[in-house]
Design a protein around this motif. Structure first.
Motif, PDB file in Angstrom:
ATOM      1  N   SER B  56       0.823  -1.202   0.000  1.00 35.70           N
ATOM      2  CA  SER B  56       0.000   0.000   0.000  1.00 35.70           C
ATOM      3  C   SER B  56       0.868   1.267   0.000  1.00 35.70           C
ATOM      4  O   SER B  56       1.862   1.341   0.707  1.00 35.70           O
ATOM      5  CB  SER B  56      -0.909  -0.003   1.239  1.00 35.70           C
ATOM      6  OG  SER B  56      -1.768   1.095   1.170  1.00 35.70           O
ATOM      7  N   GLY B  57       0.495   2.205  -0.843  1.00 34.50           N
ATOM      8  CA  GLY B  57       1.202   3.480  -0.871  1.00 34.50           C
ATOM      9  C   GLY B  57       2.456   3.480  -1.725  1.00 34.50           C
ATOM     10  O   GLY B  57       3.204   4.445  -1.724  1.00 34.50           O
ATOM     11  N   CYS B  58       2.661   2.404  -2.485  1.00 34.41           N
ATOM     12  CA  CYS B  58       3.899   2.324  -3.255  1.00 34.41           C
ATOM     13  C   CYS B  58       3.791   3.047  -4.596  1.00 34.41           C
ATOM     14  O   CYS B  58       4.755   3.097  -5.358  1.00 34.41           O
ATOM     15  CB  CYS B  58       4.308   0.866  -3.472  1.00 34.41           C
ATOM     16  SG  CYS B  58       3.161   0.008  -4.551  1.00 34.41           S
ATOM     17  N   GLY B  59       2.631   3.583  -4.920  1.00 34.14           N
ATOM     18  CA  GLY B  59       2.518   4.371  -6.143  1.00 34.14           C
ATOM     19  C   GLY B  59       1.848   3.672  -7.303  1.00 34.14           C
ATOM     20  O   GLY B  59       1.932   4.135  -8.441  1.00 34.14           O
ATOM     21  N   LYS B  60       1.130   2.595  -7.027  1.00 27.45           N
ATOM     22  CA  LYS B  60       0.467   1.859  -8.113  1.00 27.45           C
ATOM     23  C   LYS B  60      -0.595   2.705  -8.787  1.00 27.45           C
ATOM     24  O   LYS B  60      -0.621   2.871 -10.012  1.00 27.45           O
ATOM     25  CB  LYS B  60      -0.208   0.579  -7.550  1.00 27.45           C
ATOM     26  CG  LYS B  60       0.715  -0.317  -6.760  1.00 27.45           C
ATOM     27  CD  LYS B  60      -0.011  -1.555  -6.252  1.00 27.45           C
ATOM     28  CE  LYS B  60      -1.031  -1.250  -5.155  1.00 27.45           C
ATOM     29  NZ  LYS B  60      -0.414  -0.859  -3.873  1.00 27.45           N
ATOM     30  N   THR B  61      -1.491   3.244  -7.950  1.00 27.92           N
ATOM     31  CA  THR B  61      -2.586   4.033  -8.492  1.00 27.92           C
ATOM     32  C   THR B  61      -2.046   5.269  -9.203  1.00 27.92           C
ATOM     33  O   THR B  61      -2.513   5.632 -10.292  1.00 27.92           O
ATOM     34  CB  THR B  61      -3.551   4.440  -7.358  1.00 27.92           C
ATOM     35  OG1 THR B  61      -4.080   3.250  -6.775  1.00 27.92           O
ATOM     36  CG2 THR B  61      -4.679   5.294  -7.873  1.00 27.92           C
ATOM     37  N   THR B  62      -1.058   5.885  -8.590  1.00 26.38           N
ATOM     38  CA  THR B  62      -0.475   7.076  -9.194  1.00 26.38           C
ATOM     39  C   THR B  62       0.066   6.757 -10.584  1.00 26.38           C
ATOM     40  O   THR B  62      -0.189   7.492 -11.550  1.00 26.38           O
ATOM     41  CB  THR B  62       0.649   7.634  -8.293  1.00 26.38           C
ATOM     42  OG1 THR B  62       0.104   7.884  -6.990  1.00 26.38           O
ATOM     43  CG2 THR B  62       1.228   8.908  -8.866  1.00 26.38           C
TER      44      THR B  62
HETATM   45  N1  LIG Z   1      -3.251  13.550  -4.270  1.00 32.69           N
HETATM   46  C1  LIG Z   1      -2.170  13.247  -3.543  1.00 32.69           C
HETATM   47  N2  LIG Z   1      -1.476  14.237  -2.920  1.00 32.69           N
HETATM   48  C2  LIG Z   1      -0.384  13.937  -2.192  1.00 32.69           C
HETATM   49  N3  LIG Z   1       0.086  12.706  -2.023  1.00 32.69           N
HETATM   50  C3  LIG Z   1      -0.558  11.683  -2.599  1.00 32.69           C
HETATM   51  C4  LIG Z   1      -1.724  11.909  -3.393  1.00 32.69           C
HETATM   52  N4  LIG Z   1      -2.170  10.725  -3.829  1.00 32.69           N
HETATM   53  C5  LIG Z   1      -1.322   9.809  -3.357  1.00 32.69           C
HETATM   54  N5  LIG Z   1      -0.334  10.371  -2.619  1.00 32.69           N
HETATM   55  C6  LIG Z   1       0.751   9.690  -1.959  1.00 32.69           C
HETATM   56  O1  LIG Z   1       1.529   9.089  -2.942  1.00 32.69           O
HETATM   57  C7  LIG Z   1       1.925   7.788  -2.547  1.00 32.69           C
HETATM   58  C8  LIG Z   1       1.455   6.778  -3.562  1.00 32.69           C
HETATM   59  O2  LIG Z   1       0.025   6.745  -3.540  1.00 32.69           O
HETATM   60  P1  LIG Z   1      -0.817   5.751  -4.439  1.00 32.69           P
HETATM   61  O3  LIG Z   1      -2.244   6.070  -4.234  1.00 32.69           O
HETATM   62  O4  LIG Z   1      -0.321   5.795  -5.827  1.00 32.69           O
HETATM   63  O5  LIG Z   1      -0.498   4.364  -3.762  1.00 32.69           O
HETATM   64  P2  LIG Z   1      -1.055   2.916  -4.071  1.00 32.69           P
HETATM   65  O6  LIG Z   1       0.131   2.083  -4.398  1.00 32.69           O
HETATM   66  O7  LIG Z   1      -2.137   2.966  -5.068  1.00 32.69           O
HETATM   67  O8  LIG Z   1      -1.611   2.488  -2.641  1.00 32.69           O
HETATM   68  P3  LIG Z   1      -2.898   1.614  -2.252  1.00 32.69           P
HETATM   69  O9  LIG Z   1      -2.551   0.185  -2.455  1.00 32.69           O
HETATM   70  O10 LIG Z   1      -3.068   1.926  -0.800  1.00 32.69           O
HETATM   71  O11 LIG Z   1      -4.022   2.073  -3.098  1.00 32.69           O
HETATM   72  C9  LIG Z   1       1.348   7.576  -1.164  1.00 32.69           C
HETATM   73  O12 LIG Z   1       2.363   7.848  -0.224  1.00 32.69           O
HETATM   74  C10 LIG Z   1       0.263   8.584  -1.075  1.00 32.69           C
HETATM   75  O13 LIG Z   1       0.134   9.018   0.247  1.00 32.69           O
END
Ligand SMILES: Nc1ncnc2c1ncn2[C@@H]1O[C@H](COP(=O)(O)OP(=O)(O)OP(=O)(O)O)[C@@H](O)[C@H]1O
Ligand SMILES: [Mg+2]
Lengths: 314, 402, 248
Positions: B56-62
């Motif tokens: 979680s939070g590794c940047g997948k969604t981003t």
């Molecule tokens: N809009 C935003 N503004 C600032 N930081 C963000 C934003 N969206 C995500 N982050 C941060 O960027 C990092 C990556 O977020 P992301 O949502 O891409 O993670 P993820 O891998 O999809 O996690 P998860 O499995 O929990 O969905 C996280 O540390 C998150 O807190």
């Protein structure tokens, strides 16, 4: 800043609407009270009044004038409407109150006239029946009056109702009159006496003596309004009260009403003190004092005290 | 964006997807010191499923959202078939990319049909064409248009909503689809079926899919290629599932994939890869003697499978219940035959079969009709065969199995 | 009992059904007095509230306007409108309609808070996931607002309009204080002339009109709301209705 004051003024006026004006009913609730002390030459008296500010102000003025002459005064101000206050006076709950001669006469079953002298004489006759006496009445009257803006008065060159009736352009005027005017002889009847035809008037319906009608007159929505002659709006907006030269309105001069029981044993200076107060109180003066109380929110005590000292009465 | 030439079957033969390529992509959110995605470079070949997986939070969604510019990269570029995504107006770009989010995000005020029709409407297709497309898509995802098109999302089960979400994303036949934990909200059993269904669908449509999950098993099952991300948006490994299981690139990957890597390798194989045993299916009212005769012809089988009039499995009938003569008693069937589909991983199939008294899996098709049986032994045999790393990828069974 | 007989007699009197102060004429005036400010408030507050709900910017403004708006008594709004605007209205030559315009302006301001709040809340509360789905599918800002946020928020938005409408219809009665027509005349004139059968009858008609307004808008709400949104939580309606008893 200006807006601010205007707003404050408006709010005050609004509050006032509910209680102000008309020698009629005031607000607050009746209060029971202990018997007043009868004064065998004693300089100790109980003064009562109705609930609205003008009655309280007059009562306070009587009280301070007497205190200045060494009397001890107990105050029972703001007791309630006339049908509460009057029986209380008659039963001796207190000894003295300010009243409007026309309304009191009507209340006692008499018929008030436009002439103050006549009204006063009839009133005294009625008061004899219930053991009360009216001292000298003041020139100050709080009666229904027809009021115009300063500019209307000067443009038409009028200062009395008769002049208004004769004035050119009088038929174009818009009147702010209460809904009950049509059936009230003192309103539509009075206007007919001056030669107006009530049915032909251009009328906007506003309650008499009320803030909205004063505002409407000031703003030019109406040109003539029925107000009360001591209504603070008259001074605030610099309105002109048209003289009721045919004396269509019952006289509503203010007089101190006192219990005979007390008066008979009163010190010699008693009537003198109050008569001096009445002599100095005319309608404009009472209106100004009303503005200070109801609009400027000065305390009744302060307003009474400063007026008495300005007139050398304390 | 060209609409489909005809019924979706027409699109079956080749990949309609496009190559999606990340080139040194970095995303730094304002007010954050460390990047959320750090210098990411990877290329997803046309028609493949690339699963982004990681904690979680590794940047997948981003990473995923930068493809359709819901998030814009700080530096680097993303191309689709060589075209920089930043060179197109965002709105146009998005209409050419299918998008399925975790909670599905169906519009509650629109019917299922209207939900599917959203993008075609944005693209101002003709009404007639939209209607046809909606019907076609609902059929593709296994929902009867007559029964479903006029219903609202609240009237659907989670699994049905999921299928509508996929249909909606496919509406304008986009070459690229983005899916963020699309099966996250459904229970494990339904999830397996939805995954299988989706794999069958992908076999037909061959989109390029960027798929986000935090579940390694799902990644192994779904992916042609897996991108494992670690904290800070750093790409830890990008390879086929088989290669990752065989050779984790780092300690992080090894730990993330888990200690049971050997067992996980089972996930690389599918039920469809196994030799099926013929099932002896019987229906209520059939004569015991006749059934016994049929059963005797198959060596390794001691059980007959009771099915309903649609050929859907109901339960096992054992030898005891077949004694004597006269019609069988359907009450005697022991329920709980574990059903698997051809796309089910061997791992999931095995765990289902080990959990049941009869160690056989019933293979069913998408309408739950019995196709045959698989045995635990067959899986064991397959395990003993050497694993070829290169051979681990997705082998959807497709038409070949029928 | 006798009193209700008088009220019934008042209704039965044909004189009260004809002419410029008959019931149909007064209801007509009352409706004009109500519909104009309500329509204006909808035209202003709905887009503003929706836009603020959509962007999330200036949301404090909405909350403050709503709170202040609810705290000021209707009569004070009317007095302020008269005090601040009446002169200007006369000056620009609308003297004959000054009372009506002042009343409508007061009612306009009265109608703003519930409409604004519910438009804001309705839009703001739309699930972010749905909005993001729309954006991800390539909707432009206005398309998101028009195709997603407004239809999904509609039940809540319409509750605000209904609340405002009922308040306006009930409060238009106050216009009689500043010399407008409408049903308030029965009440104000009745009190002035101590004709309490007329006062009561007037109050009854106002109440009936308010209820009809409530029912009419409820009907519109049901018709305009997608069946897919039925049974959703429309709790914000309480948010809009709380704090103001409605009417005078
Ligand atoms: N809009 C935003 N503004 C600032 N930081 C963000 C934003 N969206 C995500 N982050 C941060 O960027 C990092 C990556 O977020 P992301 O949502 O891409 O993670 P993820 O891998 O999809 O996690 P998860 O499995 O929990 O969905 C996280 O540390 C998150 O807190
Ligand atoms: Mg995520």
């Amino acid at each position: 800043m200006r807006m601010h004051r205007k707003l404050a003024l408006g709010a005050a006026t609004l509050a006032l609407v509910l209680s102000a004006c008309a020698p009629g009913e005031g607000g607050s609730s009746p209060s029971a009270s202990a018997g007043a002390t009868g004064g065998e030459g004693e300089r100790s008296i109980v003064i009562g009044s109705a609930g609205f500010y003008e009655a309280q102000l007059m009562a306070e003025i009587y009280a301070q004038a007497l205190e200045a002459n060494g009397y001890t005064v107990e105050r029972k101000l703001g007791i309630g409407p006339r049908d509460t206050v009057q029986p209380a006076l008659e039963s001796g709950d207190f000894d003295l109150e300010p009243e409007y001669i026309g309304s009191l006469l009507t209340y006692l079953g008499g018929e008030a006239a436009g002439d103050p002298e006549e009204t006063f004489t009839n009133l005294q006759a009625a008061l004899d029946e219930v053991g009360l006496t009216a001292l000298d009445y003041a020139p100050a009257q709080d009666q229904n009056a027809f009021v115009v803006r300063q500019e209307t008065a000067s443009e038409l060159g009028v200062s009395t109702m008769s002049e208004l009736a004769d004035a050119e352009g009088a038929s174009d005027l818009v009147w702010g009159l209460p809904p009950e005017c049509e059936t009230n002889v003192l309103c539509s009847g009075a206007l007919e006496q001056y030669g107006f035809t009530y049915g032909d008037l251009n009328i906007e319906q506003y309650a008499a003596c009320d803030a909205p009608v004063a505002q409407a007159l000031n703003d030019g929505v109406v040109d003539v309004a029925e107000l009360c002659s001591t209504q603070p709006d008259i001074e605030r907006f610099n309105f002109v009260v048209l003289e009721d030269d045919l004396q269509t309105q019952p006289s509503e001069n203010i007089a101190p009403i006192v219990r005979n029981e007390w008066l008979d044993a009163a010190p010699a200076d008693f009537a003198e003190i109050l008569n001096a107060v009445s002599a100095a109180m005319d309608t404009e003066t009472l209106t100004s004092l009303g503005v200070r109380v109801a609009v400027d929110q000065e305390s009744i005590e302060d307003v009474a005290a400063s007026w008495l000292s300005d007139n050398g009465l304390n | 964006m060209s609409p489909p030439a005809g019924p979706i079957m027409g699109a079956m033969q080749d990949a309609t997807g496009a190559v999606v390529s990340f080139e040194n992509v970095t995303k730094r959110y304002p007010g954050s010191d460390s990047p959320a995605v750090d210098n990411l470079s990877l290329t997803v070949p046309a028609g493949e499923i690339c699963v982004l997986v990681g904690p979680s939070g590794c940047g997948k969604t981003t990473s995923m959202k930068m493809v359709n510019r819901l998030i814009e990269p700080t530096s680097g570029r993303i191309t689709i078939d060589g075209e920089d995504v930043m060179s197109l107006p965002a709105v146009e770009l998005r209409r050419r990319i299918g998008y399925v989010i975790q909670q599905i995000g169906l519009f509650p005020h629109l019917t299922i049909g209207d939900n599917v029709a959203v993008v075609p409407k944005l693209l101002r297709w003709k009404d007639q064409r939209i209607r046809e497309r909606v019907e076609e898509l609902l059929e593709i995802v296994g929902l009867d248009p007559a029964a479903y098109a006029k219903r609202y999302p609240t009237e659907l089960s989670g699994g049905e909503r999921q299928r509508v979400g996929v249909a909606r994303a496919l509406a304008a036949d986009p070459p690229v689809m983005l899916m963020d934990e699309p099966f996250g909200a459904v229970d494990p059993i339904r999830r397996d079926r939805l995954q299988n269904e989706f794999l069958r669908l992908q076999e037909k449509v061959r989109k390029t899919i960027v798929f986000v999950t935090h579940d390694v098993d799902e990644a192994i099952k779904m992916a042609d290629r897996i991108a494992i991300l670690q904290k800070g948006g750093i790409l830890a490994q990008f390879d086929t599932p088989a290669a990752i299981l065989a050779n984790p690139a780092s300690e992080f990957v090894e730990r993330f994939v888990g200690a049971d890597r050997g067992l996980k390798r089972l996930s690389l194989g599918r039920v469809g890869d196994l030799e099926m045993i013929e099932a002896i299916t019987v229906r209520a009212g059939e004569d015991r003697t006749a059934i016994r005769a049929r059963l005797d012809r198959v060596d390794e089988l001691d059980y007959a499978l009771l099915v309903d009039d649609q050929d859907r499995p109901l339960g096992w009938i054992d030898q005891q219940d077949l004694r004597g003569s006269g019609p069988i008693n359907p009450e005697a069937a022991s329920p709980g035959a574990p059903t698997v589909e051809r796309e089910t991983t061997l791992r999931d199939a095995l765990s289902g079969m080990l959990g049941s008294s009869v160690q056989l899996g019933v293979v069913v098709d998408e309408r739950e009709r019995v196709l045959g049986l698989v045995s635990v032994d067959a899986i064991g045999e397959r395990l003993r065969a050497p694993v070829r790393a290169a051979d681990g990828g997705l082998h959807p069974v497709g038409e070949a199995a029928s | 009992m006798e009193f209700f007989g008088e009220v019934a007699a008042w209704f039965a009197d044909p004189a009260n059904w004809n002419g410029p102060d008959g019931i149909p004429a007064r209801i007509g005036e009352h409706l004009v007095l109500s519909i104009v400010p309500l329509a204006a408030a909808v035209a202003v507050a709905l887009p503003v509230g929706a836009w603020i709900g959509h962007t999330g910017r200036f949301s404090n403004l909405v909350i403050n306007i709503a709170n202040v708006g609810r705290a000021i008594p209707s009569l004070a709004i009317l007095a302020l409108a008269a005090m601040l605007l009446q002169r200007t209205i006369v000056d620009i030559g609308l003297r004959d309609s000054a009372s009506e315009i002042v009343t409508m302006i007061a009612l306009f301001f009265l109608a703003i808070p519930p409409i604004l709040t519910n438009a804001y809340v309705g839009i703001n509360e739309v699930d972010d996931q749905i909005v993001e789905a729309g954006r991800g599918m390539g909707m432009r800002d206005l398309e998101i607002l028009r195709r997603v946020e407004i239809p999904v928020g509609l039940p809540v938005i319409l509750v605000g309009v209904r609340t405002a409408a009922v308040q306006v219809v009930a409060t238009a009665t106050l216009g009689a204080v500043v010399a407008t027509g409408g049903l308030g005349r029965y009440i104000i004139d009745g009190i002035a002339q101590r004709r309490f059968d007329e006062v009561f009858a007037g109050a009854l008609i106002v109440a009936a009109l308010s209820i009809a307004t409530e029912l009419g808008f409820s009907f519109i709400e049901r018709r305009a709301t997608s069946p897919g949104l039925r049974g959703r939580d429309t709790a914000p309606r309480e948010l809009a209705q709380a704090g103001r008893p409605g009417g005078i």
